[in-house]
Write a protein that holds these residues in place. Structure first.
Motif, mmCIF file in Angstrom:
data_model
loop_
_atom_site.group_PDB
_atom_site.id
_atom_site.type_symbol
_atom_site.label_atom_id
_atom_site.label_comp_id
_atom_site.label_asym_id
_atom_site.label_seq_id
_atom_site.Cartn_x
_atom_site.Cartn_y
_atom_site.Cartn_z
ATOM 1 N N GLY A 1 0.823 -1.223 0.000
ATOM 2 C CA GLY A 1 0.000 0.000 0.000
ATOM 3 C C GLY A 1 0.845 1.255 0.000
ATOM 4 N N GLY A 2 0.334 2.315 0.639
ATOM 5 C CA GLY A 2 1.050 3.591 0.673
ATOM 6 C C GLY A 2 0.574 4.531 -0.417
ATOM 7 N N THR A 3 1.179 5.705 -0.458
ATOM 8 C CA THR A 3 0.802 6.711 -1.446
ATOM 9 C C THR A 3 1.120 6.241 -2.857
ATOM 10 O OG1 THR A 3 1.085 8.477 0.137
ATOM 11 C CG2 THR A 3 1.254 9.106 -2.158
ATOM 12 N N ILE A 4 2.140 5.402 -2.992
ATOM 13 C CA ILE A 4 2.483 4.875 -4.309
ATOM 14 C C ILE A 4 1.275 4.106 -4.879
ATOM 15 C CG2 ILE A 4 3.540 2.716 -3.428
ATOM 16 C CD1 ILE A 4 5.719 3.118 -5.646
ATOM 17 N N GLY B 1 -5.464 16.123 -1.393
ATOM 18 C CA GLY B 1 -6.061 15.027 -0.610
ATOM 19 C C GLY B 1 -6.195 13.767 -1.457
ATOM 20 N N TYR B 2 -5.947 12.616 -0.879
ATOM 21 C CA TYR B 2 -6.059 11.354 -1.613
ATOM 22 C C TYR B 2 -6.198 10.216 -0.621
ATOM 23 C CZ TYR B 2 -1.234 10.718 -0.162
ATOM 24 O OH TYR B 2 -0.103 10.591 0.601
ATOM 25 N N THR B 3 -6.490 9.024 -1.140
ATOM 26 C CA THR B 3 -6.576 7.840 -0.284
ATOM 27 C C THR B 3 -5.388 6.944 -0.564
ATOM 28 O OG1 THR B 3 -8.959 7.993 -0.573
ATOM 29 C CG2 THR B 3 -8.132 5.964 0.430
ATOM 30 N N VAL C 1 -2.472 -0.848 2.731
ATOM 31 C CA VAL C 1 -2.765 0.149 3.774
ATOM 32 C C VAL C 1 -1.841 1.361 3.617
ATOM 33 C CG1 VAL C 1 -3.526 -1.553 5.487
ATOM 34 C CG2 VAL C 1 -1.102 -0.902 5.422
ATOM 35 N N GLY C 2 -2.298 2.503 4.123
ATOM 36 C CA GLY C 2 -1.391 3.631 4.301
ATOM 37 C C GLY C 2 -0.400 3.214 5.385
ATOM 38 N N SER C 3 0.843 3.665 5.292
ATOM 39 C CA SER C 3 1.829 3.106 6.242
ATOM 40 C C SER C 3 1.636 3.623 7.658
ATOM 41 C CB SER C 3 3.254 3.316 5.750
ATOM 42 O OG SER C 3 3.671 4.637 5.939
ATOM 43 N N HIS D 1 5.550 0.342 -0.242
ATOM 44 C CA HIS D 1 5.221 0.675 1.154
ATOM 45 C C HIS D 1 5.019 2.186 1.235
ATOM 46 C CE1 HIS D 1 5.855 1.029 5.537
ATOM 47 N NE2 HIS D 1 5.915 -0.290 5.634
ATOM 48 N N GLY D 2 4.159 2.633 2.133
ATOM 49 C CA GLY D 2 4.031 4.061 2.373
ATOM 50 C C GLY D 2 5.305 4.630 2.981
ATOM 51 N N THR D 3 5.478 5.930 2.836
ATOM 52 C CA THR D 3 6.740 6.538 3.287
ATOM 53 C C THR D 3 6.742 6.913 4.775
ATOM 54 O OG1 THR D 3 5.977 8.715 2.619
ATOM 55 C CG2 THR D 3 7.265 7.465 0.999
ATOM 56 N N ASP D 4 5.542 7.066 5.367
ATOM 57 C CA ASP D 4 5.494 7.586 6.747
ATOM 58 C C ASP D 4 6.250 6.694 7.731
ATOM 59 O OD1 ASP D 4 3.998 9.710 5.910
ATOM 60 O OD2 ASP D 4 2.075 8.926 6.613
ATOM 61 N N THR D 5 6.109 5.398 7.585
ATOM 62 C CA THR D 5 6.780 4.469 8.512
ATOM 63 C C THR D 5 7.762 3.564 7.765
ATOM 64 O OG1 THR D 5 4.985 2.863 8.336
ATOM 65 C CG2 THR D 5 4.839 4.449 10.135
ATOM 66 N N GLY E 1 8.466 3.680 -2.283
ATOM 67 C CA GLY E 1 7.174 4.329 -2.099
ATOM 68 C C GLY E 1 7.118 5.547 -2.994
ATOM 69 N N SER E 2 6.206 6.426 -2.692
ATOM 70 C CA SER E 2 6.156 7.687 -3.445
ATOM 71 C C SER E 2 5.578 8.754 -2.539
ATOM 72 C CB SER E 2 5.297 7.544 -4.700
ATOM 73 O OG SER E 2 3.927 7.594 -4.338
ATOM 74 N N MET E 3 5.755 9.985 -2.934
ATOM 75 C CA MET E 3 5.190 11.094 -2.167
ATOM 76 C C MET E 3 3.922 11.623 -2.814
ATOM 77 S SD MET E 3 6.908 11.293 0.493
ATOM 78 C CE MET E 3 6.495 12.874 1.231
ATOM 79 N N ARG E 4 3.739 11.304 -4.093
ATOM 80 C CA ARG E 4 2.518 11.763 -4.779
ATOM 81 C C ARG E 4 1.706 10.534 -5.165
ATOM 82 N NH1 ARG E 4 6.195 15.533 -8.511
ATOM 83 N NH2 ARG E 4 6.563 17.203 -7.006
HETATM 84 N N1 LIG Z 1 3.831 9.361 1.012
HETATM 85 C C1 LIG Z 1 3.225 8.409 1.711
HETATM 86 O O1 LIG Z 1 3.365 7.258 1.395
HETATM 87 C C2 LIG Z 1 2.387 8.839 2.901
HETATM 88 C C3 LIG Z 1 1.290 7.884 3.317
HETATM 89 N N2 LIG Z 1 0.547 8.432 4.427
HETATM 90 C C4 LIG Z 1 1.813 6.527 3.728
HETATM 91 O O2 LIG Z 1 2.770 6.452 4.441
HETATM 92 O O3 LIG Z 1 1.239 5.538 3.358
#
Ligand SMILES: NC(=O)C[C@H](N)C(=O)O
Length: 338
Positions: free
Chosen positions: A20-23, A34-36, A66-68, A99-103, A125-128
């Motif tokens: 999952g994650g922003t990617i 805003g995004y999911t 999932v979002g991270s 994977h999401g970038t937050d964690t 991951g990605s930021m956008r």
């Molecule tokens: N850029 C991201 O991936 C942020 C997102 N909230 C996540 O960690 O899943």
């Protein structure tokens, strides 16, 4: 070597484990902030990366979406076990984890200590989100596959590839809430750089990881509770008492400066240490290390110094360390080695 000349049977084989994650995020338009997170599958993500099939034979598996911010030890144990199950296979030359970038930094560090293979393991991951104008995910994914397919990535532990840079799990940290150049490795620098499937290598991490790691999660289903408590001006010591009362087996203090805290917190933390809870001093400051017995007398107070690990990674190491009984000395040594 020119990747593009590779015939099908010569192509490295890369398995992608998607979490999952922003990617994998999506928004209604290409220009909204805003995004999911975790809304797009790995198959759709791969379809958005032209030419990825030229550098490797890529197979995707959806492990979670999932979002991270919602990454859990349950999912991480599942990912680590899946890596350990597929890595020995001859048709796996490298593994990529989206994977999401937050964690990302703590997940990378967790897998660095629990994956048992020399084969490349690359997190990305990605930021956008995938729907954004100038989405950064497709090129990050292309570069991550290029690193996972590179024999020179072997034996360097878990790597994170974002924004053309290759970071080591031990050293990277997220530094911007939104910028695509969010990840940095302040203390130790980059492991290398990735450019459209070709890589330049600068460094190898000096810390123990993967095949040299003593942590074995093959029969683990749950990790001991370890809390991180943030130190600041006039902090109340009872945050630490509350954590102990809730059953924490370990506490990491995100200390001020050199892992320091006010007297109320030192008193509460030394009470916790006396009761058998392991207290690790890390720092809320992003660079420099937390040394033993520098401003606080760790020997007398029964504390551990996190050295180069930030609080979120110090927590991962402590949770793994507490899977078995160890002396304070032995736990301190882990922070020196890992
Ligand atoms: N850029 C991201 O991936 C942020 C997102 N909230 C996540 O960690 O899943």
């Amino acid at each position: 070597m020119c990747w593009y000349a590779l015939a099908d049977q010569q192509k490295p084989k890369v398995t992608i484990l998607a979490t999952g994650g922003t990617i994998a995020g999506a928004a209604a338009t290409g220009t909204q902030s805003g995004y999911t997170s975790g809304a797009v599958t790995i198959d759709a993500m791969l379809a958005a990366v032209p030419g990825i099939d030229k550098i490797a034979t890529v197979k995707g598996e959806q492990v979670a979406n999932v979002g991270s911010q919602d990454m859990s030890f349950d999912i991480l144990l599942k990912v680590a076990k899946r890596i350990n199950a597929i890595a020995p296979n001859a048709d796996v030359n490298g593994i990529v984890i989206t994977h999401g970038t937050d964690t990302m930094e703590e997940s990378a560090y967790f897998l660095n200590l629990t994956a048992k293979t020399d084969k490349p393991i690359v997190m990305v991951g990605s930021m956008r989100p995938s729907t954004a104008v100038s989405a950064d995910g497709p090129l990050n994914l292309y570069n991550a596959v290029g690193v996972a397919a590179d024999p020179k990535a072997k034996g360097r532990g878990v790597l994170v590839v974002m924004n053309d840079q290759i970071h080591a799990a031990h050293s990277l940290t997220k530094t911007s809430t939104t910028a695509v150049e969010t990840f940095m490795s302040p203390g130790r620098g980059l492991v290398g750089v990735a450019s459209y499937g070709k890589n330049d290598w600068y460094n190898s991490p000096i810390w123990k990881h993967t095949t040299q790691s003593e942590f074995d999660i093959s029969n683990v289903t749950q990790l001991p509770r370890v809390d991180v408590i943030f130190a600041d001006v006039d902090m109340p010591g009872d945050l630490i008492d509350a954590s102990v009362a809730k059953g924490a087996k370990g506490i990491v203090i995100a200390g001020v400066g050199n892992g320091n805290m006010n007297k109320a917190a030192v008193d509460a933390a030394s009470r916790a240490a006396k009761s058998g809870v392991i207290v690790v001093r890390a720092s809320r400051v992003p660079t420099g290390l937390v040394g033993r017995n520098v401003e606080l007398d760790d020997d007398k107070l029964g504390f551990i110094a996190s050295y180069e690990l930030n609080p979120q990674k110090a927590r991962i190491l402590l949770a793994l360390a507490l899977l078995k009984q160890r002396s304070l000395d032995d736990i301190q040594k882990l922070y020196d080695m890992y």
